[in-house]
Design a protein around this motif. Structure first.
Motif, PDB file in Angstrom:
ATOM      1  N   LEU A  56      89.039  10.462  76.081  1.00  0.00           N
ATOM      2  CA  LEU A  56      87.600  10.693  75.925  1.00  0.00           C
ATOM      3  C   LEU A  56      86.798   9.438  75.614  1.00  0.00           C
ATOM      4  O   LEU A  56      87.208   8.604  74.813  1.00  0.00           O
ATOM      5  N   GLU A  61      83.020  12.676  78.451  1.00  0.00           N
ATOM      6  CA  GLU A  61      82.572  13.934  77.848  1.00  0.00           C
ATOM      7  C   GLU A  61      81.481  14.583  78.690  1.00  0.00           C
ATOM      8  O   GLU A  61      81.484  15.794  78.905  1.00  0.00           O
ATOM      9  N   PHE A  80      93.929  15.747  74.125  1.00  0.00           N
ATOM     10  CA  PHE A  80      92.817  14.807  74.102  1.00  0.00           C
ATOM     11  C   PHE A  80      93.201  13.559  73.313  1.00  0.00           C
ATOM     12  O   PHE A  80      93.931  13.632  72.324  1.00  0.00           O
ATOM     13  N   GLN A 200      83.079  17.224  70.923  1.00  0.00           N
ATOM     14  CA  GLN A 200      84.470  17.451  71.315  1.00  0.00           C
ATOM     15  C   GLN A 200      84.954  18.819  70.850  1.00  0.00           C
ATOM     16  O   GLN A 200      85.605  19.550  71.597  1.00  0.00           O
TER      17      GLN A 200
END
Length: 324
Positions: A56, A61, A80, A200
């Motif tokens: 990420l 994102e 992630f 997130q």
């Protein structure tokens, strides 16, 4: 046993390069490395992965929205990592991450050796010796509880740090939209980028996730990411976030109506708080060391009489205490 098929979703850069190397060293089959800013869902589906590892950054994102339907497939394991953290990982930290990644990809518990090994890397010996010293130095728990009297409301407190985001996502993802308690996420974040953490975590749960602010009244069924210097207290019949000059200690929560979960990388200073809440009837669990990147706090909790459970079992026990 066949090697898991892994797709890495990341933009070009050092974070992606190190992630590719870690996946290969972990013994997985790296079937594709895709930039979601330049390819569509079809490219991901055609690779037929067992696992998708998303590295990420803010651009990734923003691009993930078109992949949500595929990433939500329960048959697909999604992990992630943070691009900035991945790009800076080297030496002992990189080796430890690879070991953790291998455990998650292959579904085994071999994350870290259980005892110091004279042939082990120096960093591991130092870590295990430091843990032993921490356990020995912990004071005996005093009978006076830290939590508020058995009145008012409680909440679910989740504390995590290094290696914790995946564990937090799993816990939040298991909570129903009508969950009957507020959730306080105490997650250590490099550089204080809590707004990034909010985005997130919102992808992992149907609950509303927001950045907690002093003066805010807690609402059941919402997740509040706690920034630095914010704690919680009772105000009449409600729980309110308040500014504090130190770390959050959750003394305002009603113990018998509270859960405290110490996941990978949680603050060791919360062990006393957790055990004191437990004396008042709170659900208190550490994350089981299996597949736990940084189990130091869980081990301290267990060493002082607490319990560690798997993430699946923790989720089950939360819903058993507060059924939908």
């Amino acid at each position: 046993m066949s090697r898991p098929r892994v797709v890495v979703l990341a933009r070009p850069g050092a974070g992606r390069d190190r992630t590719e190397a870690a996946v290969q060293e972990a013994g997985a089959a790296l079937v594709a490395v895709l930039d979601p800013c330049s390819v569509g869902v079809d490219a991901l589906q055609s690779a037929a992965p067992d696992v998708v590892l998303v590295v990420l950054d803010p651009v990734i994102e923003s691009a993930l929205g078109s992949f949500d339907a595929v990433l939500a497939d329960p048959a697909l394991r999604v992990m992630f990592d943070d691009a900035d953290v991945a790009s800076k990982r080297d030496g002992w930290e990189a080796a430890r991450w690879m070991r953790h990644l291998a455990a998650k990809l292959h579904g085994h518990a071999d994350v870290l050796p259980v005892a110091p090994d004279p042939d082990a890397p120096q960093g591991l010996q130092q870590e295990m010796e430091a843990l032993a010293l921490q356990v020995a130095a912990m004071p005996s728990l005093k009978p006076a509880p830290l939590q508020a009297p058995d009145q008012g409301q409680g909440a679910v407190v989740i504390s995590a740090g290094v290696g914790g985001p995946d564990a937090v996502r799993q816990i939040l993802g298991g909570l129903p939209q009508d969950f009957s308690r507020a959730v306080l996420l105490h997650q250590r974040v490099a550089g204080g980028q809590y707004d990034k953490l909010v985005r997130q975590m919102q992808r992992a749960t149907t609950l509303t996730v927001s950045l907690g602010q002093p003066g805010e009244v807690l609402v059941h069924g919402q997740v509040y990411v706690l920034p630095d210097l914010v704690d919680v207290q009772q105000s009449g019949d409600s729980l309110v976030l308040v500014a504090t000059d130190g770390a959050a200690r959750f003394a305002g929560l009603r113990a018998a109506d509270t859960a405290m979960l110490l996941l990978s990388g949680a603050d060791t200073a919360l062990v006393d708080v957790a055990l004191s809440l437990r004396l008042g009837g709170a659900l208190v669990y550490g994350q089981a060391p299996d597949n736990c990147f940084d189990p130091a706090t869980s081990k301290l909790l267990v060493a002082r009489g607490g319990e560690a459970r798997s993430l699946a079992e923790i989720s089950r026990l939360l819903l058993q205490r507060w059924p939908a």
